[in-house]
Write a protein that holds these residues in place. Structure first.
Motif, short mmCIF file in Angstrom:
data_model
loop_
_atom_site.label_atom_id
_atom_site.label_comp_id
_atom_site.label_asym_id
_atom_site.label_seq_id
_atom_site.Cartn_x
_atom_site.Cartn_y
_atom_site.Cartn_z
N LEU A 1 -10.10 3.71 -26.67
CA LEU A 1 -10.32 5.07 -26.86
C LEU A 1 -9.35 5.93 -26.00
O LEU A 1 -9.41 6.06 -24.84
N ARG B 1 -14.64 14.80 -27.88
CA ARG B 1 -13.37 14.75 -27.14
C ARG B 1 -12.17 15.27 -28.00
O ARG B 1 -11.51 15.99 -27.63
N ASP C 1 -16.06 10.08 -28.49
CA ASP C 1 -14.71 10.37 -28.98
C ASP C 1 -14.70 11.47 -30.25
O ASP C 1 -13.92 12.54 -30.03
#
Ligand code: PLP
Length: 435
Positions: free
Chosen positions: A152, A122, A119
């Protein structure tokens, strides 16, 4: 720090690529070029720390060139936000309970850490297309991955499970989640699920239109946090003033990710005398230790389903860490037990010691009892809560056992699954339709 592929050391990548790709493009597994060695004083200083503080201190030492300190701090504190107690048994051994996380199995640690790290990468790359995480599961992996990645943004999880052999509680742990988690019920075996996922990773057309990755323990991000609880076990022994000089860990093994993490911890300076690898009747690694030959076989079903692996994926990492078969034998004693032996161990331990072992932990418990020598301190890694296999456990001990609230909540949810044959065309269409 650079990471290289076990297939070809010239093929290197940075951690970001390692986490996103999972498998190296040449088909090998990523390993770090080096692991830092923790000074003795560092270990001594940790005895006053909490689990989260200790985990962060070691993670920072390991990944300081890869992830900014404040980000890593948050990831580690979020991963280790449940207790990992060390229980002493009436036999004088210890059990490290790794199953107090969200899905009550040790994979919560590795998958949560991986999800948070992914995450972070990203958010630094808003231009990335959706990342599709494909996971074949016999039970525990699917639930841990799905719960760790649930919600997520920019990530979609596909959990593939065999229709006839999944247990109801385990299925509820991923098939009731919805949102970015798709549960795919395959009319086939666990090996069929694995093959579908492997074919998808190799399919040129799929890979040209969508981004696919794996969250099994081929992903190096799962192994880092798993090293940390080996240190935690050691620190707790120190706190309890137990002699930890001749430390032996017994590990229930399937794809050997947990064992690999233990060997990495040892390489970093954790004083471990020996590991015991314990399998069920899928004893591919056991056969390797006994004969020097690594011979994958079709997976056989057992009452310890998370140990059902016919081709342990982390084998190459272990060989790279230890170098030779002789050295593997020096560091690892191997055991393997069938279902009858697992049942017998659960029954004896429950009746004689009032400790309820789940079938995965039971193999390790039994092996430790057989292997441990006088003067050694033994720790069993308890990898799943017994209630995850409630019906089976009740049959084995002849008593009913309570379902923890955490698991009961999943059973209240509505099951929503996509049913599919075991053919690749069907799976490919499903992925393309959602791309
Ligand atoms: C996955 C799992 C194992 C095996 O771990 P590996 O890292 O694949 O060797 C053992 N016990 C339980 C409960 C598991 O879910």
């Amino acid at each position: 720090m650079l990471y290289h592929s076990t297939s070809n050391h010239q093929n290197t990548a940075r951690l970001e690529q390692v986490v996103i790709k999972g498998l190296a493009p040449d088909g090998g597994l990523y390993v770090p070029d080096s692991l830092p060695h923790l000074p003795k004083a560092f270990l001594r200083n940790m005895s006053a720390m909490t689990l989260q503080e200790m985990a962060y201190a070691i993670a920072a030492y390991t990944l300081n060139s890869d992830v900014p300190a404040d980000v890593l701090h948050d990831i580690v504190f979020d991963t280790f936000n449940f207790p990992i107690p060390l229980i002493s048994t009436s036999r004088g051994n210890y059990v490290l309970e790794l199953f107090h996380g969200p899905t009550m199995a040790f994979k919560d640690v590795g998958t949560r850490f991986m999800a948070r790290l992914l995450d972070y990468y990203r958010t630094r790359h808003p231009e990335w297309p959706t990342l599709n995480v494909l996971v074949p599961t016999s039970g525990d992996t699917g639930s841990a991955v799905a719960n760790s990645f649930l919600g997520l943004p920019g990530v979609h999880v596909y959990v593939l499970y065999p229709r006839d052999t999944i247990n109801r509680i385990q299925r509820a742990q991923f098939a009731t989640l919805g949102h970015n988690v798709t549960a795919v019920e395959v009319n086939g075996t666990f090996d069929d699920c694995k093959n579908l996922v492997e074919r998808a990773f190799k399919d040129d057309e799929l890979n040209s239109v969508m981004r696919l990755t794996s969250a099994t323990s081929i992903n190096y991000a799962r192994l880092v946090p798993q090293m940390l609880y080996y240190f935690w076990a050691y620190i707790q022994l120190e706190k309890m003033h137990v002699d930890a000089r001749n430390l032996v860990f017994a590990v229930p093994c399937s794809n050997l990710g947990n064992l690999t993490s233990g060997l990495m911890a040892q390489r970093m300076g954790l004083p471990v005398k020996r590991f015991i690898s314990v399998e069920n009747q899928n004893n591919i690694f056991y056969n390797y230790v006994k004969t020097g030959l690594f011979t994958p076989k079709p997976t056989q079903y057992s009452i310890a389903p998370a140990l059902d692996a016919g081709c342990p994926t982390n084998f190459d990492r272990i060989i790279e860490l230890l170098g030779s078969h002789d050295n593997v034998c020096r560091h690892i004693h191997a055991y393997s037990y069938n279902d009858d032996q697992i049942i017998e161990t659960i029954q004896h331990t429950y009746h004689d010691e009032r400790y309820l072992l789940d079938p995965h932990t039971a193999v390790a418990y039994r092996a430790l009892g057989e292997d441990l020598q006088p003067g050694e301190t033994g720790i069993v890694l308890a990898t799943a809560h017994p209630a995850k296999l409630k019906n089976l456990m009740e049959d084995i001990i002849g008593e009913s056992i309570a379902l923890p609230d955490q698991l009961a909540l999943f059973l209240d949810g509505k099951i929503n699954v996509t049913k599919m044959s075991n053919g690749f065309t069907a799976f490919k269409r499903l992925l393309l339709d959602n791309a």
